[in-house]
Design a protein around this motif. Structure first.
Motif, mmCIF file in Angstrom:
data_model
loop_
_atom_site.group_PDB
_atom_site.id
_atom_site.type_symbol
_atom_site.label_atom_id
_atom_site.label_comp_id
_atom_site.label_asym_id
_atom_site.label_seq_id
_atom_site.Cartn_x
_atom_site.Cartn_y
_atom_site.Cartn_z
ATOM 1 N N ILE A 180 -28.270 44.823 -50.836
ATOM 2 C CA ILE A 180 -28.286 45.621 -52.067
ATOM 3 C C ILE A 180 -27.180 45.176 -53.010
ATOM 4 O O ILE A 180 -27.380 45.088 -54.233
ATOM 5 N N SER A 181 -26.014 44.857 -52.464
ATOM 6 C CA SER A 181 -24.904 44.377 -53.295
ATOM 7 C C SER A 181 -25.260 43.063 -53.987
ATOM 8 O O SER A 181 -24.969 42.868 -55.167
ATOM 9 N N VAL A 182 -25.908 42.175 -53.250
ATOM 10 C CA VAL A 182 -26.349 40.901 -53.836
ATOM 11 C C VAL A 182 -27.326 41.150 -54.975
ATOM 12 O O VAL A 182 -27.206 40.588 -56.071
ATOM 13 N N ALA A 183 -28.326 42.001 -54.725
ATOM 14 C CA ALA A 183 -29.346 42.276 -55.735
ATOM 15 C C ALA A 183 -28.740 42.935 -56.970
ATOM 16 O O ALA A 183 -29.060 42.561 -58.110
ATOM 17 N N ALA A 184 -27.853 43.902 -56.763
ATOM 18 C CA ALA A 184 -27.241 44.610 -57.887
ATOM 19 C C ALA A 184 -26.339 43.685 -58.700
ATOM 20 O O ALA A 184 -26.367 43.700 -59.943
ATOM 21 N N PHE A 185 -25.539 42.867 -58.005
ATOM 22 C CA PHE A 185 -24.636 41.958 -58.715
ATOM 23 C C PHE A 185 -25.435 40.910 -59.484
ATOM 24 O O PHE A 185 -25.073 40.548 -60.614
ATOM 25 N N ALA A 186 -26.511 40.420 -58.898
ATOM 26 C CA ALA A 186 -27.356 39.438 -59.583
ATOM 27 C C ALA A 186 -28.026 40.053 -60.807
ATOM 28 O O ALA A 186 -28.221 39.373 -61.828
ATOM 29 N N TYR A 187 -28.379 41.322 -60.732
ATOM 30 C CA TYR A 187 -28.972 42.012 -61.886
ATOM 31 C C TYR A 187 -27.941 42.170 -63.003
ATOM 32 O O TYR A 187 -28.253 41.971 -64.186
ATOM 33 N N LEU A 188 -26.732 42.519 -62.625
ATOM 34 C CA LEU A 188 -25.676 42.733 -63.621
ATOM 35 C C LEU A 188 -25.171 41.427 -64.229
ATOM 36 O O LEU A 188 -24.718 41.412 -65.379
ATOM 37 N N HIS A 189 -25.255 40.339 -63.438
ATOM 38 C CA HIS A 189 -24.754 39.038 -63.907
ATOM 39 C C HIS A 189 -25.823 37.967 -63.648
ATOM 40 O O HIS A 189 -25.696 37.191 -62.690
ATOM 41 N N PRO A 190 -26.859 37.913 -64.476
ATOM 42 C CA PRO A 190 -27.913 36.895 -64.290
ATOM 43 C C PRO A 190 -27.320 35.486 -64.239
ATOM 44 O O PRO A 190 -26.374 35.178 -64.971
ATOM 45 N N TRP A 191 -27.870 34.651 -63.387
ATOM 46 C CA TRP A 191 -27.298 33.336 -63.125
ATOM 47 C C TRP A 191 -27.149 32.492 -64.396
ATOM 48 O O TRP A 191 -26.131 31.811 -64.586
ATOM 49 N N LYS A 192 -28.143 32.550 -65.291
ATOM 50 C CA LYS A 192 -28.115 31.695 -66.482
ATOM 51 C C LYS A 192 -26.975 32.051 -67.426
ATOM 52 O O LYS A 192 -26.459 31.181 -68.136
ATOM 53 N N THR A 193 -26.598 33.317 -67.459
ATOM 54 C CA THR A 193 -25.549 33.749 -68.388
ATOM 55 C C THR A 193 -24.235 34.072 -67.681
ATOM 56 O O THR A 193 -23.246 34.406 -68.344
ATOM 57 N N ALA A 194 -24.204 33.978 -66.364
ATOM 58 C CA ALA A 194 -23.001 34.332 -65.607
ATOM 59 C C ALA A 194 -21.915 33.278 -65.790
ATOM 60 O O ALA A 194 -22.197 32.090 -65.973
ATOM 61 N N SER A 195 -20.672 33.736 -65.721
ATOM 62 C CA SER A 195 -19.544 32.809 -65.777
ATOM 63 C C SER A 195 -19.392 32.113 -64.422
ATOM 64 O O SER A 195 -20.028 32.485 -63.431
ATOM 65 N N THR A 196 -18.530 31.105 -64.381
ATOM 66 C CA THR A 196 -18.296 30.378 -63.131
ATOM 67 C C THR A 196 -17.752 31.322 -62.049
ATOM 68 O O THR A 196 -18.167 31.265 -60.897
ATOM 69 N N ILE A 197 -16.830 32.196 -62.440
ATOM 70 C CA ILE A 197 -16.257 33.142 -61.475
ATOM 71 C C ILE A 197 -17.338 34.067 -60.928
ATOM 72 O O ILE A 197 -17.388 34.357 -59.720
ATOM 73 N N GLU A 198 -18.206 34.559 -61.809
ATOM 74 C CA GLU A 198 -19.276 35.467 -61.378
ATOM 75 C C GLU A 198 -20.250 34.763 -60.438
ATOM 76 O O GLU A 198 -20.746 35.363 -59.478
ATOM 77 N N ARG A 199 -20.490 33.495 -60.673
ATOM 78 C CA ARG A 199 -21.362 32.739 -59.769
ATOM 79 C C ARG A 199 -20.709 32.561 -58.398
ATOM 80 O O ARG A 199 -21.381 32.641 -57.370
ATOM 81 N N TYR A 200 -19.410 32.310 -58.399
ATOM 82 C CA TYR A 200 -18.692 32.226 -57.126
ATOM 83 C C TYR A 200 -18.785 33.549 -56.365
ATOM 84 O O TYR A 200 -18.978 33.574 -55.141
ATOM 85 N N GLN A 201 -18.621 34.659 -57.103
ATOM 86 C CA GLN A 201 -18.674 35.972 -56.457
ATOM 87 C C GLN A 201 -20.052 36.254 -55.866
ATOM 88 O O GLN A 201 -20.163 36.805 -54.765
ATOM 89 N N LEU A 202 -21.083 35.853 -56.569
ATOM 90 C CA LEU A 202 -22.431 35.998 -56.021
ATOM 91 C C LEU A 202 -22.569 35.155 -54.757
ATOM 92 O O LEU A 202 -23.198 35.582 -53.774
ATOM 93 N N GLY A 203 -21.944 33.985 -54.766
ATOM 94 C CA GLY A 203 -21.964 33.133 -53.583
ATOM 95 C C GLY A 203 -21.271 33.782 -52.395
ATOM 96 O O GLY A 203 -21.765 33.716 -51.267
ATOM 97 N N PHE A 204 -20.127 34.446 -52.637
ATOM 98 C CA PHE A 204 -19.432 35.149 -51.556
ATOM 99 C C PHE A 204 -20.302 36.263 -50.969
ATOM 100 O O PHE A 204 -20.356 36.453 -49.750
ATOM 101 N N LEU A 205 -20.972 36.993 -51.858
ATOM 102 C CA LEU A 205 -21.828 38.093 -51.392
ATOM 103 C C LEU A 205 -23.019 37.563 -50.591
ATOM 104 O O LEU A 205 -23.398 38.145 -49.569
ATOM 105 N N ILE A 206 -23.603 36.470 -51.047
ATOM 106 C CA ILE A 206 -24.727 35.869 -50.319
ATOM 107 C C ILE A 206 -24.252 35.341 -48.966
ATOM 108 O O ILE A 206 -24.960 35.460 -47.954
ATOM 109 N N ALA A 207 -23.049 34.770 -48.941
ATOM 110 C CA ALA A 207 -22.495 34.280 -47.670
ATOM 111 C C ALA A 207 -22.307 35.432 -46.691
ATOM 112 O O ALA A 207 -22.645 35.316 -45.501
ATOM 113 N N ALA A 208 -21.765 36.557 -47.173
ATOM 114 C CA ALA A 208 -21.585 37.728 -46.307
ATOM 115 C C ALA A 208 -22.921 38.189 -45.755
ATOM 116 O O ALA A 208 -23.042 38.499 -44.558
ATOM 117 N N LEU A 209 -23.941 38.223 -46.610
ATOM 118 C CA LEU A 209 -25.276 38.618 -46.163
ATOM 119 C C LEU A 209 -25.811 37.654 -45.114
ATOM 120 O O LEU A 209 -26.387 38.077 -44.099
#
Length: 211
Positions: free
Chosen positions: A95-124
């Motif tokens: 759910i955290s991955v899905a919510a964060f991806a919704y709030l920060h779509p990959w195409k418009t996300a900053s580099t930091i936000e993409r890294y954070q999505l990566g951390f969440l996906i790794a945890a999952l």
């Protein structure tokens, strides 16, 4: 207090929170304010649940039970608790991955936000590996080891095991200890990696707070 009463109490507090913070329902153009607020809430609650559960089980609950329960009783309890624990944190991480991806779509996300999505996906990913692979194997090995140990008259001791000492005279127990140690080690490593990934994200969330 029954489950229904607990759930209604939680919903009541959530409703009160919305009444006291109506500005949270406002969003930028193109997206629903309620949708953004719901995604933020889902992300924070699920992240906090996964983080808190991992902290308690890994560093507090498990250690306390190990110190005060007979070893086979401790293992049997862990065999029931771990599947529920990994199911909980896997669902929360998803759910955290899905919510964060919704709030920060990959195409418009900053580099930091993409890294954070990566951390969440790794945890999952680490949580799912434990839920689907390592934990079932660990429990299976543990039950087999318990059977061998019971035949050898050990396993009722509290705290550190006598298994290694007895294994010097039992090749069957020595072999089982080796298999169990390997699988349990992989499970523990995956759990720590998931916890570490969430720790990285907690720092990101802390930088976003205004207090």
């Amino acid at each position: 207090m029954g489950w229904a009463a607990r759930f209604l109490t939680a919903v009541s507090f959530l409703a009160a929170g919305v009444l006291f913070a109506p500005d949270a329902l406002l969003a930028g153009p193109g997206r629903s304010g309620a949708g953004v607020a719901a995604a933020r809430l889902a992300h924070i609650l699920c992240f906090a649940t996964a983080w808190g559960s991992a902290l308690w089980v890994t560093f507090i609950g498990g250690i306390v039970m190990f110190k005060y329960l007979p070893r086979h009783q401790f293992g049997s309890l862990q065999g029931k608790m771990f599947p529920a624990y990994f199911m909980l944190i896997s669902v929360c991480s998803a759910i955290s991955v899905a919510a964060f991806a919704y709030l920060h779509p990959w195409k418009t996300a900053s580099t930091i936000e993409r890294y954070q999505l990566g951390f969440l996906i790794a945890a999952l990913g680490f949580d799912l590996s434990n839920l689907l692979v390592f934990t079932p194997m660990t429990i299976e090995m543990m039950m087999k080891r318990h059977k061998i140990e019971k035949d050898l008259g050990i396993g009722g001791e509290v705290g550190w095991s006598k298994s290694e000492e007895v294994a010097k005279k039992s090749t069957a127990l020595a072999a089982m200890n080796k298999k169990f140690g390997m699988i349990h080690g992989l499970s523990s490593l995956a759990n720590i990696m998931a916890f570490g990934s969430l720790a990285m994200h907690s720092w990101y969330l802390a930088t976003k707070l205004q207090m």
